[in-house]
Motif scaffolding. Structure first.
Motif, PDB file in Angstrom:
ATOM      1  N   MET A   1      -2.636  75.451  -6.439  1.00 43.12           N
ATOM      2  CA  MET A   1      -3.372  74.276  -6.059  1.00 43.12           C
ATOM      3  C   MET A   1      -3.356  74.153  -4.539  1.00 43.12           C
ATOM      4  N   ILE A   2      -4.489  73.979  -3.967  1.00 42.58           N
ATOM      5  CA  ILE A   2      -4.621  73.871  -2.520  1.00 42.58           C
ATOM      6  C   ILE A   2      -4.753  72.396  -2.151  1.00 42.58           C
ATOM      7  N   GLU A   3      -3.899  71.996  -1.242  1.00 41.27           N
ATOM      8  CA  GLU A   3      -3.969  70.609  -0.775  1.00 41.27           C
ATOM      9  C   GLU A   3      -4.664  70.575   0.577  1.00 41.27           C
ATOM     10  N   ASP A   4      -5.606  69.663   0.729  1.00 44.04           N
ATOM     11  CA  ASP A   4      -6.327  69.516   1.984  1.00 44.04           C
ATOM     12  C   ASP A   4      -5.697  68.437   2.882  1.00 44.04           C
ATOM     13  N   ARG A   5      -4.540  68.003   2.514  1.00 41.38           N
ATOM     14  CA  ARG A   5      -3.879  66.941   3.267  1.00 41.38           C
ATOM     15  C   ARG A   5      -3.304  67.504   4.568  1.00 41.38           C
ATOM     16  N   GLN A   6      -3.640  66.881   5.680  1.00 43.39           N
ATOM     17  CA  GLN A   6      -3.154  67.349   6.965  1.00 43.39           C
ATOM     18  C   GLN A   6      -1.739  66.843   7.212  1.00 43.39           C
ATOM     19  N   ARG A   7      -0.993  67.676   7.915  1.00 46.47           N
ATOM     20  CA  ARG A   7       0.352  67.259   8.303  1.00 46.47           C
ATOM     21  C   ARG A   7       0.253  66.246   9.418  1.00 46.47           C
ATOM     22  N   PRO A   8       1.169  65.287   9.453  1.00 41.83           N
ATOM     23  CA  PRO A   8       1.134  64.325  10.556  1.00 41.83           C
ATOM     24  C   PRO A   8       1.463  65.004  11.882  1.00 41.83           C
ATOM     25  N   SER A   9       0.904  64.477  12.935  1.00 44.20           N
ATOM     26  CA  SER A   9       1.131  65.028  14.265  1.00 44.20           C
ATOM     27  C   SER A   9       2.592  64.881  14.662  1.00 44.20           C
ATOM     28  N   ARG A  10       3.110  65.884  15.342  1.00 44.88           N
ATOM     29  CA  ARG A  10       4.498  65.809  15.808  1.00 44.88           C
ATOM     30  C   ARG A  10       4.669  64.749  16.890  1.00 44.88           C
ATOM     31  N   LEU A  11       3.610  64.463  17.615  1.00 44.57           N
ATOM     32  CA  LEU A  11       3.677  63.474  18.686  1.00 44.57           C
ATOM     33  C   LEU A  11       3.328  62.067  18.221  1.00 44.57           C
ATOM     34  N   GLY A  12       3.058  61.897  16.942  1.00 51.84           N
ATOM     35  CA  GLY A  12       2.702  60.584  16.427  1.00 51.84           C
ATOM     36  C   GLY A  12       3.781  59.553  16.730  1.00 51.84           C
ATOM     37  N   GLY A  13       3.419  58.509  17.443  1.00 51.23           N
ATOM     38  CA  GLY A  13       4.357  57.473  17.830  1.00 51.23           C
ATOM     39  C   GLY A  13       4.973  57.698  19.188  1.00 51.23           C
ATOM     40  N   PHE A  14       4.778  58.869  19.767  1.00 51.82           N
ATOM     41  CA  PHE A  14       5.354  59.177  21.080  1.00 51.82           C
ATOM     42  C   PHE A  14       4.292  59.448  22.146  1.00 51.82           C
ATOM     43  N   ARG A  15       3.025  59.315  21.798  1.00 53.82           N
ATOM     44  CA  ARG A  15       1.968  59.645  22.753  1.00 53.82           C
ATOM     45  C   ARG A  15       2.019  58.762  23.993  1.00 53.82           C
ATOM     46  N   VAL A  16       2.064  57.456  23.791  1.00 59.10           N
ATOM     47  CA  VAL A  16       2.088  56.534  24.925  1.00 59.10           C
ATOM     48  C   VAL A  16       3.394  56.677  25.699  1.00 59.10           C
ATOM     49  N   CYS A  17       4.472  56.972  24.991  1.00 57.76           N
ATOM     50  CA  CYS A  17       5.768  57.168  25.644  1.00 57.76           C
ATOM     51  C   CYS A  17       5.704  58.347  26.612  1.00 57.76           C
ATOM     52  N   PHE A  18       5.192  59.469  26.166  1.00 63.00           N
ATOM     53  CA  PHE A  18       5.118  60.660  27.010  1.00 63.00           C
ATOM     54  C   PHE A  18       4.056  60.533  28.101  1.00 63.00           C
ATOM     55  N   LEU A  19       2.899  59.981  27.756  1.00 63.28           N
ATOM     56  CA  LEU A  19       1.849  59.810  28.763  1.00 63.28           C
ATOM     57  C   LEU A  19       2.280  58.809  29.834  1.00 63.28           C
ATOM     58  N   GLY A  20       2.969  57.759  29.424  1.00 60.98           N
ATOM     59  CA  GLY A  20       3.455  56.777  30.389  1.00 60.98           C
ATOM     60  C   GLY A  20       4.498  57.354  31.316  1.00 60.98           C
ATOM     61  N   SER A  21       5.393  58.167  30.777  1.00 60.75           N
ATOM     62  CA  SER A  21       6.412  58.767  31.643  1.00 60.75           C
ATOM     63  C   SER A  21       5.774  59.726  32.649  1.00 60.75           C
ATOM     64  N   ALA A  22       4.775  60.482  32.227  1.00 58.44           N
ATOM     65  CA  ALA A  22       4.066  61.358  33.156  1.00 58.44           C
ATOM     66  C   ALA A  22       3.324  60.540  34.207  1.00 58.44           C
ATOM     67  N   PHE A  23       2.736  59.427  33.799  1.00 62.45           N
ATOM     68  CA  PHE A  23       2.036  58.552  34.735  1.00 62.45           C
ATOM     69  C   PHE A  23       2.996  58.003  35.781  1.00 62.45           C
ATOM     70  N   PHE A  24       4.172  57.537  35.362  1.00 63.00           N
ATOM     71  CA  PHE A  24       5.110  56.953  36.318  1.00 63.00           C
ATOM     72  C   PHE A  24       5.729  58.007  37.232  1.00 63.00           C
ATOM     73  N   LEU A  25       5.948  59.194  36.734  1.00 69.08           N
ATOM     74  CA  LEU A  25       6.431  60.260  37.611  1.00 69.08           C
ATOM     75  C   LEU A  25       5.390  60.600  38.671  1.00 69.08           C
ATOM     76  N   ALA A  26       4.132  60.673  38.268  1.00 68.15           N
ATOM     77  CA  ALA A  26       3.057  60.947  39.231  1.00 68.15           C
ATOM     78  C   ALA A  26       2.895  59.789  40.213  1.00 68.15           C
ATOM     79  N   LEU A  27       3.008  58.561  39.728  1.00 74.36           N
ATOM     80  CA  LEU A  27       2.886  57.401  40.597  1.00 74.36           C
ATOM     81  C   LEU A  27       3.994  57.369  41.642  1.00 74.36           C
ATOM     82  N   LEU A  28       5.214  57.639  41.218  1.00 76.86           N
ATOM     83  CA  LEU A  28       6.325  57.656  42.169  1.00 76.86           C
ATOM     84  C   LEU A  28       6.206  58.824  43.146  1.00 76.86           C
ATOM     85  N   ALA A  29       5.635  59.928  42.713  1.00 82.39           N
ATOM     86  CA  ALA A  29       5.419  61.060  43.623  1.00 82.39           C
ATOM     87  C   ALA A  29       4.375  60.713  44.677  1.00 82.39           C
TER      88      ALA A  29
END
Length: 117
Positions: A1-29
């Motif tokens: 049986m083939i399931e077409d269900r996609q796996r959840p993203s590994r970054l789910g729930g951490f996108r804003v956390c990681f993007l924000g940290s990159a933004f603040f590092l760039a801002l401080l630079a």
């Protein structure tokens, strides 16, 4: 049986956390704040000074950090963040993202804003 269900993203729930940290590092630079207490304009005296060339960035940085924590919290309420995960996995990811953001904003970045005060 083939399931077409996609796996959840590994970054789910951490996108804003990681993007924000990159933004603040760039801002401080870009802003190049003072990083040593000895380099403060009020070193050896009293009063308030800013670690930034423009003292308004003390307020702006604080407001942006609160906004970052709020956005991470709001990301955890989205249904796409919970999709394909159990309750325990979702709760751990949400607690981890909110904790990392709070620790980073209060412990690491806010020290720059109060260095010369």
């Amino acid at each position: 049986m083939i399931e077409d269900r996609q796996r959840p993203s590994r970054l789910g729930g951490f996108r804003v956390c990681f993007l924000g940290s990159a933004f603040f590092l760039a801002l401080l630079a870009v802003l190049q704040p003072i990083t040593r207490f000895e380099d403060c304009p009020n070193y050896g005296g009293n009063g308030n000074a800013s670690a930034f060339a423009n003292p308004a960035w003390d307020f702006y940085l604080t407001a942006l950090l609160f906004g970052w924590v709020f956005l991470v919290f709001m990301e955890q309420t989205l249904s796409i963040t919970r999709r394909g995960r159990g309750r325990a996995d979702f709760a751990l990811r949400a607690a981890g993202a909110i904790s990392l953001t709070t620790i980073a904003s209060c412990g690491l970045f806010a020290n720059v804003a109060v260095l010369c005060h």
